[in-house]
Design an enzyme around this catalytic site. Structure first.
Site, short mmCIF file in Angstrom:
data_model
loop_
_atom_site.label_atom_id
_atom_site.label_comp_id
_atom_site.label_asym_id
_atom_site.label_seq_id
_atom_site.Cartn_x
_atom_site.Cartn_y
_atom_site.Cartn_z
N GLU A 32 0.88 -1.16 0.00
CA GLU A 32 0.00 0.00 0.00
C GLU A 32 0.92 1.21 0.00
O GLU A 32 1.59 1.47 1.00
CB GLU A 32 -0.85 0.02 1.28
N CYS A 51 -2.90 8.50 3.49
CA CYS A 51 -2.58 8.05 2.14
C CYS A 51 -3.76 8.23 1.20
O CYS A 51 -3.59 8.29 -0.01
CB CYS A 51 -2.18 6.58 2.19
#
Ligand code: NAP
Length: 522
Positions: free
Chosen positions: A257, A296
């Protein structure tokens, strides 16, 4: 005395060796803890996790594991105040902590509930029905999902010291895999505290969790073909891990990720007097300020119809003027500190880079008014809205300013919009704010290949919307390309990813007995 962080390996807490690095309070600059250079021997840590933790976990059924997670979530929630106090030292307001700590405990609870309701009281899962492979039906095949014999190693980013750990731990635990947690150094003191409580609970089988508070050392060298490596962090580190000779050479299952230049799109149907216009501006401000923009999934690229860019800049600027920056312990503060002074410098550098293609619409990276804290000591930064006239300007699609920073981009038509969004090369989350379902459908069709998750926001769903940036445990978290190409969460999909899928061929009668009758359809 300053607390020296410890690792938890082979069933005991142990101090590290080598130089101790101070970890500073993001608000006051005081030392919160120190982290050692070297931790316990990786080979010993991993072997204990695999042999002791793995066999304990594989001796339980899916539902038994889920029942433990349920008790654990309840137990940890009793320590919420302690976690909140420590989270404040990372620069987090109570609202920010809700995303990390409360969100982490919530994710644990959701996986417990899903495991209890949706997984069988068995150790093997069916994946689809029995497929006849011969004329009479005697010879057939079916897919099963079984626990691997390795460990789930997780390497996490600094911005989610609790959620980042628990959202990986919960599915791994259900899948029968022991977790080895390597938190980011900067905020490892909060992860360490939560792991201490998890161990103290006495609820977890021995070896089900290990913690490495130190540099990773030779951890990756000891990974094997039954291990799983889950990474969250920058694209540069993801690349280094993905191409590590052991990870690549032994085909260690790897999930990344990484960073992401997420977009939010204001539909062409929306005028400034409509609710969707305010929803768009509100959501952008939320994404810029929650966790000081260190998410994020935060909106980095805000696409608006060209004719509306001035109106949007004014509306967002007006909202940002009301944002109070300061000590996150003060309930009147909306925007706390970044995780460290280094991090603030990094964001300032990224803003300067973006500044080659965009001009300021609000905020100045060099100036900030701070409430209840010393702006020299804490990592404070005012929110910064940039705008560009060129939606294809390269820096805006390349540079991630990991802080309270976003850029407005104009678009003229659907082709131009979707071409510009694609320049981000793959994102975790995108949102479309529109009352026009046809526009939403068209954008979803064109942009789904570039996204792990898309949110459509309008006046009808806003009251219940969980928001652009929040990764819900039921829904997929991850994204293609630059976002790392990985998948996490998504309900039981995360558990399935961690199990080994095997096609078994043989007599249909045998195949029928591999999984419990209630699970026959998979
Ligand atoms: P980072 O510098 O890549 O570090 C991430 C983790 O990797 C840390 O635990 C770090 O340890 C470790 N690490 C660094 N080099 C390593 C190596 N050679 N071998 C093994 N481990 C290594 O990222 P960060 O600065 O912590 O996090 C910020 C970035 O993460 C942002 O770009 C953000 O977009 C991204 N992020 C993505 C997601 C997502 O879900 N996609 C979520 C959060 C953040 P140390 O801390 O000890 O150096």
């Amino acid at each position: 005395m300053t607390h020296a962080l410890e690792s938890y390996a082979a069933g005991r807490w142990c101090q590290g060796t080598g130089q101790q690095r101070p970890l500073l309070d993001a608000v006051t600059g005081e030392i919160v803890a120190t982290i050692p250079e070297c931790g316990p021997e990786s080979a010993v840590l991993l072997e204990h996790a695999r042999t002791v933790g793995g066999s304990e976990l594989r001796g339980l059924t899916f539902r038994q594991r889920a029942a433990i997670l349920k008790d654990l979530a309840r137990y940890l929630s009793g320590y919420l105040d302690e976690f909140v106090a420590l989270s404040t030292r990372t620069g987090a307001t109570r609202r920010d902590t809700a995303v990390d700590v409360d969100g982490g405990l919530g994710t644990l609870a959701v996986y417990a509930g899903k495991g209890l309701r949706e997984l069988p009281d068995a150790m093997v899962l069916a994946d689809g029905p029995i497929e006849p492979l011969g004329r009479s039906g005697a010879f057939a095949g079916r897919h099963v999902l079984a626990s691997r014999l390795g460990a789930a190693v997780q390497i996490n980013a600094f911005n989610f010291p609790v959620w980042g750990m628990l959202e990986k731990f919960a599915p791994a635990f259900l899948a029968g895999l022991p977790s080895v947690v390597k938190p980011a150094s900067q905020t490892a003191y909060l992860t360490e505290r939560v792991v201490r409580r998890m161990v103290d609970s006495g609820l977890l089988p021995e070896g089900a969790i290990s913690l490495l508070c130190a540099s990773p050392g030779d951890l990756l060298e000891h990974l094997g073909p039954q291990d799983v490596l889950g990474f969250t962090g920058s694209a540069a580190t993801a690349l280094a891990l993905r191409t590590h000779p052991v990870v690549a050479g032994r085909a260690v299952t790897f999930n990344a990720e990484a960073d992401s230049l997420n977009c939010s799109i204001l539909g062409p149907d929306v005028s400034p007097d409509e609710p969707e216009f305010a929803l768009y501006a509100d959501q952008l401000v939320t994404e810029m300020t929650v966790k000081a923009g260190q998410k994020c999934t935060a909106i980095r690229r805000a696409f608006v119809p060209a004719a509306l860019i001035d109106a949007v800049a004014d509306a967002v600027g007006e909202r940002l003027r009301a944002v109070v920056v300061g000590n996150p312990a003060d309930p009147g503060v909306h925007l706390g500190a970044l995780a460290s002074l280094d991090q603030r410098e990094e964001v300032r550098r990224a803003v300067a880079d973006l500044g080659t293609a965009a001009r300021p619409a609000f905020g100045d990276p060099g100036k900030v008014e701070v409430v209840g804290a010393d702006p020299q000591l804490g990592a404070f930064l005012a929110p910064i809205l940039l705008r560009t006239d060129d939606a294809f300007a390269a820096p805006v699609h390349r540079v991630e300013a990991f802080g309270p920073v976003s850029t407005l981009l104009p678009y003229d038509n659907l082709d131009g919009l979707t071409d510009a969004v694609a320049l981000g090369e793959g994102s975790l989350a995108g949102s479309i704010v529109t009352g026009d379902d046809d526009f939403a459908r068209e954008v979803i069709t064109r942009l789904a290949p570039w996204h792990g998750r898309l949110l459509v926001l309008n006046r009808d769903d806003a009251a219940e919307s969980t928001g652009h940036g929040v990764a819900m445990p039921q829904m997929l978290h991850g994204g293609p390309g630059r976002a790392g190409g990985g998948e996490e969460l998504g309900g039981l999909r995360a558990v399935h990813h961690l199990l080994q899928r095997t096609a078994v061929q043989g007599h249909a009668n045998l195949l029928a007995t591999l999984v419990p009758a209630a699970d026959q359809e998979g």
